[in-house]
Structure formats: structure tokens, C-alpha cells
Motif scaffolding. Structure first.
Motif, PDB file in Angstrom:
ATOM      1  N   TRP A 142     -11.356  14.689  39.685  1.00 52.72           N
ATOM      2  CA  TRP A 142     -10.719  13.944  40.774  1.00 52.72           C
ATOM      3  C   TRP A 142      -9.202  14.011  40.638  1.00 52.72           C
ATOM      4  CZ3 TRP A 142      -8.391   8.757  40.301  1.00 52.72           C
ATOM      5  CH2 TRP A 142      -7.943   8.258  41.529  1.00 52.72           C
ATOM      6  N   TYR A 149      -3.465  10.771  50.901  1.00 47.90           N
ATOM      7  CA  TYR A 149      -3.782   9.355  50.691  1.00 47.90           C
ATOM      8  C   TYR A 149      -2.730   8.479  51.377  1.00 47.90           C
ATOM      9  CZ  TYR A 149      -7.246  10.339  46.989  1.00 47.90           C
ATOM     10  OH  TYR A 149      -8.354  10.755  46.289  1.00 47.90           O
ATOM     11  N   HIS A 192     -11.244   6.445  51.322  1.00 50.11           N
ATOM     12  CA  HIS A 192     -10.466   7.671  51.120  1.00 50.11           C
ATOM     13  C   HIS A 192     -10.843   8.459  49.867  1.00 50.11           C
ATOM     14  CE1 HIS A 192      -7.647   6.841  54.415  1.00 50.11           C
ATOM     15  NE2 HIS A 192      -7.715   5.572  54.045  1.00 50.11           N
ATOM     16  N   THR A 193     -11.709   7.898  49.024  1.00 50.63           N
ATOM     17  CA  THR A 193     -12.089   8.612  47.801  1.00 50.63           C
ATOM     18  C   THR A 193     -13.594   8.486  47.586  1.00 50.63           C
ATOM     19  OG1 THR A 193     -12.013   6.811  46.144  1.00 50.63           O
ATOM     20  CG2 THR A 193      -9.903   7.753  46.824  1.00 50.63           C
TER      21      THR A 193
END
Length: 262
Positions: A142, A149, A192-193
Motif C-alpha cells: 500500500w 487522496y 479512498h483506501t
């Protein structure tokens, strides 16, 4: 933190050791040596972060011991033990770069505050970026610094990166510091992740724990767990097994076999 205490009066050395183990709030390993030669042998294997040594000892003085350990790079911080009549020796030691001196009998509160100060310094050194190649675990692929972002998420990630070593880091503490509601933080991360908040904290802690486990200083697992923000060694084991599917010890041994020191 690793401490080696050297005094030919064995009761004094063991008394200081007991005082430290009973009162320090951070992970510490303390050994005692009864002579300078014994200290050199132990330091070669133990690699202490802090040496506390008496000045006046038979055959080799504390100052001579410090010179030998410094030349061999077996320790990073030195403190001398001195009687009041040894004050001139203490001054000489300070001039040579010894970090502090203790007078006998040792004052408990000063001893503890001194060791806490050195531990804080050690943490700062340990937490700097280290030039160590890490294996490519899927969890660590990651990228926390993605340009797309939103700024609010970048701010949260930066805060975690700067504070992961604090054992009380949590959603509540992040919310209080950044003035974001806890649920907003969770929703933002989830949107967002592919991570959650605990996963992001674990990401930064695990990366640093892996570096420290492979560092040449040969940190113990208990020391690493404390340095990266876990309240116990058991917590570090649980996070390693959850995200990397191995224990810290297995990780260290595997890497040492597959990626020998350069």
C-alpha cells in the motif's frame, strides 16, 4: 533499551539494576559486570545502549574501559559512578564526552530521569529512516502518499506517520488532535483506501518494527515492540501474525537467511 552496569562492588551494581527494573516504565534489559574485562566481554555480545561504570576499579579504570568500548563501538552512551572524592575524575570524564555522572549513593529519582532521557534519545535515533531492504509483503505494498487522496486524508495519514510510536494513538486521539469526528475519519479511509484506521497504524508500526528487527544493533523483540508503540510484546506478535502471517522471530530468522548482511 539495554543497560550494562559495571562496579567491582557487586552489591552496588545489583542494587542499581533492581532499582531500574522495578521503576522504569519502558522496556529495559539490564546486566551487571564486576570488572572492566568482564564488561568488555559482555558488551561485545550484549551491545548496550548505555554503560554505567564505576571510575575506580582494579586493573582497569572506568575511563579506560570507556575508551576501549568507544574504540570498538560497543556502546553509544556512557555514565560514570563516582564517590564525592572522585569529583576531579568526573570532570575529566565529562570533558571526554561522557554523558553524565552519578555520585554514590545513587539518587533514585535522578537515576530514573537520566535513563528515561537516554531512552527518549534512543527512540528518536531508532525511528529515523534506516537503510535496510525489506521483503515485499502484500500488506506493505500500500502506498500512503498517493496524490489523488483528498487533503483531509493526507493530513490523517501524516499524523499517524508522525505519531505511530505513541502507545495511546487511537481514533479518539487522532480525532481530538485534528478536530475530525471519529466516524468521518473511518468513512474517509474506507472510501479512498482498502485499509481501515487500525490497518494504517499497523502499516507504519510494522514497517519500522521490521527495520529494527533487522538492524545491526540486534534489538530484542520486547524493545522493538515498545519503540514502535505497542503496549506489550504480545501485541506486536498479534499484529505480525494478522498482517504478515508470521511471528517477529520467524521474520527475523527468515530474512537473515535469505538476505544476509551486506
Amino acid at each position: 533499551m539495554k543497560i550494562l552496569i559495571v562496579d567491582d562492588e557487586v552489591n552496588i551494581a545489583h542494587g542499581i539494576r533492581s532499582m531500574l527494573l522495578a521503576n522504569l516504565s519502558f522496556a529495559v534489559s539490564v546486566r551487571c559486570a564486576s570488572s572492566a574485562s568482564d564488561a568488555i566481554d559482555q558488551a561485545a555480545q550484549f551491545k548496550p545502549d548505555l554503560l554505567i561504570t564505576d571510575i575506580r576499579m582494579p586493573r582497569m579504570s572506568g575511563l579506560e574501559l570507556i575508551d576501549q568500548l568507544e574504540a570498538a563501538r560497543l556502546c553509544t552512551h556512557y555514565v560514570i559512578l563516582s564517590g564525592y572524592e572522585d569529583f576531579n575524575y568526573a570532570q575529566e570524564a565529562i570533558r571526554k564526552g561522557v554523558a553524565d555522572y552519578l555520585t554514590k549513593p545513587v539518587e533514585k529519582e535522578y537515576l530514573l530521569s537520566m535513563c528515561t532521557r537516554f531512552n527518549n534519545q534512543l527512540q528518536q535515533v531508532c525511528l529515523r529512516q534506516q537503510d535496510i531492504d525489506l521483503p515485499e509483503y502484500e500488506f506493505l505494498k500500500w502506498d500512503p502518499y498517493q496524490d489523488e487522496y483528498p487533503e483531509s486524508l493526507k493530513k490523517i495519514i501524516r499524523f499517524i506517520e508522525q505519531n505511530y510510536m505513541k502507545s495511546d494513538l487511537s481514533g479518539s486521539s487522532i480525532s481530538d488532535a485534528l478536530f475530525f469526528h471519529h466516524s468521518y475519519i473511518s468513512q474517509l479511509i474506507g472510501k479512498h483506501t482498502d485499509m481501515n484506521l487500525s490497518g494504517i497504524i499497523a502499516y507504519f508500526r510494522l514497517k519500522k518494527a521490521m527495520e529494527l528487527l533487522l538492524a545491526p544493533q540486534n534489538y530484542r523483540v520486547s524493545e522493538v515492540s515498545q519503540l514502535v508503540g505497542f503496549s506489550s510484546e504480545r501485541q506486536l506478535y498479534k499484529v505480525f501474525q494478522k498482517y504478515l502471517f508470521c511471528t517477529p522471530v520467524t521474520f527475523k530468522h527468515t530474512c537473515e537467511q535469505e538476505f544476509p548482511a551486506k
